[in-house]
Design a protein around this motif. Structure first.
Motif, PDB file in Angstrom:
ATOM      1  N   TYR A   2      12.253  -9.771   1.383  1.00 12.82           N
ATOM      2  CA  TYR A   2      11.451  -9.793   0.157  1.00 12.82           C
ATOM      3  C   TYR A   2      11.644  -8.502  -0.641  1.00 12.82           C
ATOM      4  O   TYR A   2      11.873  -8.536  -1.864  1.00 12.82           O
ATOM      5  N   LEU A   3      11.581  -7.362   0.025  1.00 13.18           N
ATOM      6  CA  LEU A   3      11.726  -6.081  -0.678  1.00 13.18           C
ATOM      7  C   LEU A   3      13.135  -5.902  -1.247  1.00 13.18           C
ATOM      8  O   LEU A   3      13.297  -5.382  -2.358  1.00 13.18           O
ATOM      9  N   PRO A  42      13.329   0.310   1.436  1.00 12.15           N
ATOM     10  CA  PRO A  42      12.275  -0.609   1.896  1.00 12.15           C
ATOM     11  C   PRO A  42      11.571  -0.091   3.155  1.00 12.15           C
ATOM     12  O   PRO A  42      12.210   0.406   4.078  1.00 12.15           O
ATOM     13  N   VAL A  43      10.265  -0.202   3.158  1.00 11.44           N
ATOM     14  CA  VAL A  43       9.451   0.153   4.315  1.00 11.44           C
ATOM     15  C   VAL A  43       8.509  -1.022   4.586  1.00 11.44           C
ATOM     16  O   VAL A  43       7.749  -1.420   3.700  1.00 11.44           O
ATOM     17  N   VAL A  44       8.578  -1.549   5.810  1.00 10.93           N
ATOM     18  CA  VAL A  44       7.776  -2.709   6.189  1.00 10.93           C
ATOM     19  C   VAL A  44       7.053  -2.392   7.503  1.00 10.93           C
ATOM     20  O   VAL A  44       7.656  -1.852   8.433  1.00 10.93           O
ATOM     21  N   PHE A  45       5.790  -2.727   7.553  1.00 14.47           N
ATOM     22  CA  PHE A  45       5.010  -2.621   8.787  1.00 14.47           C
ATOM     23  C   PHE A  45       4.397  -3.992   9.084  1.00 14.47           C
ATOM     24  O   PHE A  45       3.723  -4.555   8.229  1.00 14.47           O
ATOM     25  N   VAL A  46       4.634  -4.501  10.281  1.00 13.87           N
ATOM     26  CA  VAL A  46       3.961  -5.710  10.742  1.00 13.87           C
ATOM     27  C   VAL A  46       2.884  -5.225  11.700  1.00 13.87           C
ATOM     28  O   VAL A  46       3.178  -4.508  12.658  1.00 13.87           O
ATOM     29  N   GLN A  47       1.646  -5.616  11.415  1.00 11.52           N
ATOM     30  CA  GLN A  47       0.530  -5.050  12.155  1.00 11.52           C
ATOM     31  C   GLN A  47      -0.260  -6.100  12.919  1.00 11.52           C
ATOM     32  O   GLN A  47      -0.401  -7.235  12.470  1.00 11.52           O
ATOM     33  N   ALA A  48      -0.784  -5.678  14.084  1.00 13.80           N
ATOM     34  CA  ALA A  48      -1.556  -6.560  14.960  1.00 13.80           C
ATOM     35  C   ALA A  48      -2.937  -6.797  14.384  1.00 13.80           C
ATOM     36  O   ALA A  48      -3.358  -6.144  13.426  1.00 13.80           O
ATOM     37  N   LEU A 102      11.719   1.560   8.551  1.00 14.51           N
ATOM     38  CA  LEU A 102      11.268   2.816   7.965  1.00 14.51           C
ATOM     39  C   LEU A 102      12.215   3.372   6.904  1.00 14.51           C
ATOM     40  O   LEU A 102      12.327   4.573   6.744  1.00 14.51           O
ATOM     41  N   GLY A 103      12.891   2.512   6.174  1.00  9.25           N
ATOM     42  CA  GLY A 103      13.774   2.955   5.100  1.00  9.25           C
ATOM     43  C   GLY A 103      15.154   2.354   5.241  1.00  9.25           C
ATOM     44  O   GLY A 103      15.439   1.576   6.160  1.00  9.25           O
ATOM     45  N   ALA A 104      16.042   2.743   4.322  1.00  8.89           N
ATOM     46  CA  ALA A 104      17.387   2.163   4.266  1.00  8.89           C
ATOM     47  C   ALA A 104      18.206   2.477   5.517  1.00  8.89           C
ATOM     48  O   ALA A 104      19.065   1.695   5.913  1.00  8.89           O
ATOM     49  N   SER A 105      17.934   3.588   6.186  1.00 11.46           N
ATOM     50  CA  SER A 105      18.723   3.956   7.365  1.00 11.46           C
ATOM     51  C   SER A 105      18.258   3.239   8.632  1.00 11.46           C
ATOM     52  O   SER A 105      18.950   3.267   9.651  1.00 11.46           O
ATOM     53  N   ASP A 106      17.120   2.588   8.585  1.00 12.56           N
ATOM     54  CA  ASP A 106      16.622   1.835   9.740  1.00 12.56           C
ATOM     55  C   ASP A 106      17.380   0.517   9.800  1.00 12.56           C
ATOM     56  O   ASP A 106      17.383  -0.260   8.847  1.00 12.56           O
ATOM     57  N   VAL A 147       0.857  -1.179   0.000  1.00 13.55           N
ATOM     58  CA  VAL A 147       0.000   0.000   0.000  1.00 13.55           C
ATOM     59  C   VAL A 147       0.894   1.231   0.000  1.00 13.55           C
ATOM     60  O   VAL A 147       1.687   1.422   0.921  1.00 13.55           O
ATOM     61  N   GLY A 148       0.766   2.061  -1.018  1.00 15.05           N
ATOM     62  CA  GLY A 148       1.552   3.288  -1.081  1.00 15.05           C
ATOM     63  C   GLY A 148       3.047   3.040  -1.109  1.00 15.05           C
ATOM     64  O   GLY A 148       3.817   3.847  -0.597  1.00 15.05           O
ATOM     65  N   GLY A 149       3.478   1.927  -1.668  1.00 14.19           N
ATOM     66  CA  GLY A 149       4.896   1.600  -1.717  1.00 14.19           C
ATOM     67  C   GLY A 149       5.411   0.918  -0.455  1.00 14.19           C
ATOM     68  O   GLY A 149       6.577   0.558  -0.381  1.00 14.19           O
ATOM     69  N   TYR A 150       4.563   0.768   0.558  1.00 10.87           N
ATOM     70  CA  TYR A 150       4.953   0.118   1.803  1.00 10.87           C
ATOM     71  C   TYR A 150       4.413  -1.304   1.825  1.00 10.87           C
ATOM     72  O   TYR A 150       3.295  -1.555   1.399  1.00 10.87           O
TER      73      TYR A 150
END
Length: 170
Positions: free
Chosen positions: A126-127, A135-141, A155-159, A96-99
């Motif tokens: 995967y990304l 890459p931006v990844v969110f794991v959600q409850a 939250l991106g390459a610097s994370d 969603v939105g690149g994330y």
């Protein structure tokens, strides 16, 4: 004293007339009395044999993702590579939105849990294999009072890791 010469008429001889509502009331009362006085009927049947069905094996939810918004490539990637405990927590994967958003059945209290961090690292992998530079990844409850809270993220390459951090409130 003066007497009236009129004669009083007797009501005898007039037919008893009931309206429709009167008939309904009489019928309902008669039925109520009948229903109360009738003993209940109890039917006894032979017991139905219970057949044990085989217990379903734990299957990753990726095999039956419920959403029309599911990222099928990501779902296939996860399905082919992993079938462990963390994979069974997976309910949907969406871009969603690149994330990359990984929806789970984990409770809201599972911040930085082993399963959440594992799924986040797999999403990051995967990304990166897909060639995403930031890459931006969110794991959600699971869905609850607060929507689908984030349990782990990148939250991106610097994370550098998937741990959710909270700002210091001084």
């Amino acid at each position: 004293m003066v007497r009236s010469r009129r004669r009083r008429r007797k009501a005898a001889g007039k037919p008893l007339v009931l309206g429709v509502s009167g008939l309904v009331a009489v019928g309902a009362a008669a039925y109520g009395l009948f229903a109360v006085s009738t003993p209940p009927v109890v039917r006894v049947s032979a017991p139905v044999p219970v057949v044990a069905s085989p217990s379903p094996s734990p299957v990753s939810a990726v095999e039956a993702l419920p959403s029309k918004h599911t990222d099928r490539r990501a779902a296939d990637y996860f399905k082919k590579r992993w079938s462990d405990k963390a994979a069974t927590r997976l309910k949907d994967i969406r871009t969603v939105g690149g994330y990359l958003r990984i929806y789970t059945d984990l409770p809201e209290s599972a911040n930085n849990s082993k399963e959440a961090l594992t799924l986040c690292e797999r999403g990051l992998e995967y990304l990166r294999e897909a060639g995403v530079a930031e890459p931006v990844v969110f794991v959600q409850a699971e869905f609850g009072e607060n929507g689908n809270p984030v349990l782990a993220n990148v939250l991106g390459a610097s994370d550098t890791d998937c741990r959710v951090t909270h700002p210091d409130l001084d």
